[in-house]
Design an enzyme around this catalytic site. Structure first.
Site, PDB file in Angstrom:
ATOM      1  N   HIS A  40       0.865  -1.187   0.000  1.00  0.00           N
ATOM      2  CA  HIS A  40       0.000   0.000   0.000  1.00  0.00           C
ATOM      3  C   HIS A  40       0.897   1.229   0.000  1.00  0.00           C
ATOM      4  O   HIS A  40       2.139   1.104  -0.041  1.00  0.00           O
ATOM      5  CB  HIS A  40      -0.945  -0.032   1.204  1.00  0.00           C
ATOM      6  CG  HIS A  40      -0.248  -0.315   2.513  1.00  0.00           C
ATOM      7  ND1 HIS A  40       0.660   0.557   3.074  1.00  0.00           N
ATOM      8  CD2 HIS A  40      -0.301  -1.385   3.339  1.00  0.00           C
ATOM      9  CE1 HIS A  40       1.113   0.055   4.196  1.00  0.00           C
ATOM     10  NE2 HIS A  40       0.558  -1.142   4.381  1.00  0.00           N
ATOM     11  N   GLY A  42       1.822   3.140   2.243  1.00  0.00           N
ATOM     12  CA  GLY A  42       2.814   3.172   3.321  1.00  0.00           C
ATOM     13  C   GLY A  42       4.105   2.496   2.871  1.00  0.00           C
ATOM     14  O   GLY A  42       5.207   3.031   3.063  1.00  0.00           O
ATOM     15  N   HIS A  43       3.965   1.313   2.249  1.00  0.00           N
ATOM     16  CA  HIS A  43       5.155   0.617   1.738  1.00  0.00           C
ATOM     17  C   HIS A  43       5.846   1.478   0.669  1.00  0.00           C
ATOM     18  O   HIS A  43       7.081   1.559   0.628  1.00  0.00           O
ATOM     19  CB  HIS A  43       4.771  -0.718   1.087  1.00  0.00           C
ATOM     20  CG  HIS A  43       4.246  -1.749   2.042  1.00  0.00           C
ATOM     21  ND1 HIS A  43       2.947  -2.195   2.007  1.00  0.00           N
ATOM     22  CD2 HIS A  43       4.866  -2.429   3.039  1.00  0.00           C
ATOM     23  CE1 HIS A  43       2.774  -3.120   2.938  1.00  0.00           C
ATOM     24  NE2 HIS A  43       3.921  -3.275   3.588  1.00  0.00           N
ATOM     25  N   GLN A  67       6.966 -16.178  11.561  1.00  0.00           N
ATOM     26  CA  GLN A  67       6.488 -15.143  12.486  1.00  0.00           C
ATOM     27  C   GLN A  67       4.977 -15.199  12.716  1.00  0.00           C
ATOM     28  O   GLN A  67       4.408 -14.302  13.325  1.00  0.00           O
ATOM     29  CB  GLN A  67       6.921 -13.758  12.013  1.00  0.00           C
ATOM     30  CG  GLN A  67       6.281 -13.242  10.739  1.00  0.00           C
ATOM     31  CD  GLN A  67       6.950 -11.964  10.258  1.00  0.00           C
ATOM     32  OE1 GLN A  67       8.059 -11.976   9.749  1.00  0.00           O
ATOM     33  NE2 GLN A  67       6.271 -10.835  10.426  1.00  0.00           N
ATOM     34  N   GLY A 154       8.928   0.784   8.740  1.00  0.00           N
ATOM     35  CA  GLY A 154       7.880   1.764   9.052  1.00  0.00           C
ATOM     36  C   GLY A 154       7.652   1.887  10.552  1.00  0.00           C
ATOM     37  O   GLY A 154       7.636   0.888  11.279  1.00  0.00           O
ATOM     38  N   GLN A 160       8.493  -3.697  16.484  1.00  0.00           N
ATOM     39  CA  GLN A 160       9.363  -4.388  15.511  1.00  0.00           C
ATOM     40  C   GLN A 160      10.621  -3.549  15.240  1.00  0.00           C
ATOM     41  O   GLN A 160      11.745  -4.064  15.255  1.00  0.00           O
ATOM     42  CB  GLN A 160       8.577  -4.606  14.209  1.00  0.00           C
ATOM     43  CG  GLN A 160       9.423  -5.013  13.016  1.00  0.00           C
ATOM     44  CD  GLN A 160       8.581  -5.468  11.840  1.00  0.00           C
ATOM     45  OE1 GLN A 160       8.052  -6.572  11.850  1.00  0.00           O
ATOM     46  NE2 GLN A 160       8.444  -4.653  10.813  1.00  0.00           N
ATOM     47  N   SER A 193      -1.593  -3.756   5.442  1.00  0.00           N
ATOM     48  CA  SER A 193      -2.017  -4.760   4.454  1.00  0.00           C
ATOM     49  C   SER A 193      -3.293  -5.449   4.913  1.00  0.00           C
ATOM     50  O   SER A 193      -4.071  -5.943   4.101  1.00  0.00           O
ATOM     51  CB  SER A 193      -0.916  -5.807   4.261  1.00  0.00           C
ATOM     52  OG  SER A 193       0.258  -5.173   3.822  1.00  0.00           O
TER      53      SER A 193
HETATM   54  O1  PAF Z   1       6.807  -5.763   8.788  1.00  0.00           O
HETATM   55  C1  PAF Z   1       6.764  -6.762   8.045  1.00  0.00           C
HETATM   56  O2  PAF Z   1       6.130  -6.733   6.983  1.00  0.00           O
HETATM   57  C2  PAF Z   1       7.504  -8.034   8.445  1.00  0.00           C
HETATM   58  O3  PAF Z   1       7.473  -8.216   9.816  1.00  0.00           O
HETATM   59  C3  PAF Z   1       8.943  -8.085   7.906  1.00  0.00           C
HETATM   60  C4  PAF Z   1       9.801  -6.999   8.528  1.00  0.00           C
HETATM   61  C5  PAF Z   1       8.946  -7.940   6.395  1.00  0.00           C
HETATM   62  C6  PAF Z   1       9.575  -9.438   8.257  1.00  0.00           C
HETATM   63  O4  PAF Z   1       8.849 -10.502   7.723  1.00  0.00           O
END
Ligand code: PAF
Length: 287
Positions: A40, A42-43, A67, A154, A160, A193
């Site tokens: 989106h 943001g990315h 994850q 972000g 994170q 997302s």
């Molecule tokens: O923020 C994310 O989209 C995920 O946690 C990342 C950093 C790509 C790791 O899978």
């Protein structure tokens, strides 16, 4: 979009390494924007930031099974590689690295993991045990594969970012971490997302997160307790959302700020709206 604007798509580690090596040979610096796709605006803002920081931008698109916990949304997580590559056109990405799960974990889930430490078991880590170990493990792998000079994350995923910075420091990883601001819809909803799962009614309910953060920021001059109370009052008026946590934490410690402490802090929130879990945060100034 011309073919020149469209990033190259690479699926294997060997080809990606060769691509980066050839760029480096020509003196290019390299930035990495790690994503799980379903891109989106943001990315795209992260990619543009990266393009301002390095000559060659690599965007990784990989939905990392490590994850996601049991019962989480790994299967349902949106996958849209063609649309993502299309969306990236003209934003400065040279290459999309989109490996398969087998390419990243040829022997099954990696046995060696990066451990996130104490901050990794708070908040998101408390609700999603193992999430941050899995995230850091794949980020460490991506850093090793791409070997970027800089990686852009972000602020939307504040915990994170905090943990990735810690990993870079603790493991002496030779790159810089840059953090780009959260991008929001006009109504305040932080881009994610997962927003595409929200019905239009749920999108309205989801505004409770940004409204609670705003209420906390407005009450912050009266202290941490007032800020927390203001945010909880906003949630109390929105029965459509299930609050997981709202907290005022120190940006570095990620520990709840005690009453009487003044200065900069971060308000963090997570809540579910229907089947969709959302997170958000904003810096606040405690009086
Ligand atoms: O923020 C994310 O989209 C995920 O946690 C990342 C950093 C790509 C790791 O899978």
């Amino acid at each position: 979009m011309t073919t020149a604007d469209r990033p190259l798509v690479i699926h294997t580690i060997a080809e990606l390494r060769e691509f980066v090596r050839s760029r480096r040979e020509r003196g290019a610096s390299v930035a990495l924007v790690p994503t799980m796709g379903a891109l989106h605006n943001g990315h795209l803002s992260l990619v543009e930031r990266a393009a301002g920081l390095a000559d060659t931008v690599v965007v990784s698109i990989f939905v990392n099974p490590l994850q996601f916990g049991v019962g989480e949304d790994l299967e349902r997580y949106p996958r849209a590689l063609d649309a993502d590559v299309e969306a990236l056109g003209g934003h400065g990405a040279a290459v999309v690295f989109a490996p398969s799960v087998d390419e990243m974990y040829p022997n099954g889930p990696s046995l060696t993991r990066v451990t996130a430490g104490p901050v990794g078991s708070l908040f998101e880590g408390a609700t999603r045990p193992g999430h941050f170990d899995g995230m850091l493990t794949v980020v460490a792998k991506l850093f090793n594969i791409v070997q970027p000079d800089v990686a852009v994350f972000g602020q939307k995923d504040a915990q994170q970012v905090r943990l990735v910075k810690q990993m870079v420091l603790d493991l002496n990883l030779p790159l810089r971490i840059e953090v780009a601001p959260t991008v929001r819809e006009d109504d305040g909803l932080a881009l994610s997302s997962r927003n595409r799962f929200l019905t239009s009614d749920e999108s309205t309910v989801a505004l409770v997160l940004s409204k609670a953060l705003q209420a906390a920021a407005d009450s912050a001059p009266k202290g941490a307790a007032a800020a927390r109370d203001a945010a909880h009052a906003v949630f109390a008026n929105e029965p459509g959302a299930v609050l997981d946590y709202f907290e005022i934490v120190g940006a570095d410690t990620f520990q709840p700020v005690a009453e009487g402490v003044s200065g900069p802090a971060v308000a963090i929130v997570a809540a579910s709206v229907g089947a969709t879990r959302l997170i958000d945060n904003r810096p606040i100034d405690l009086g």
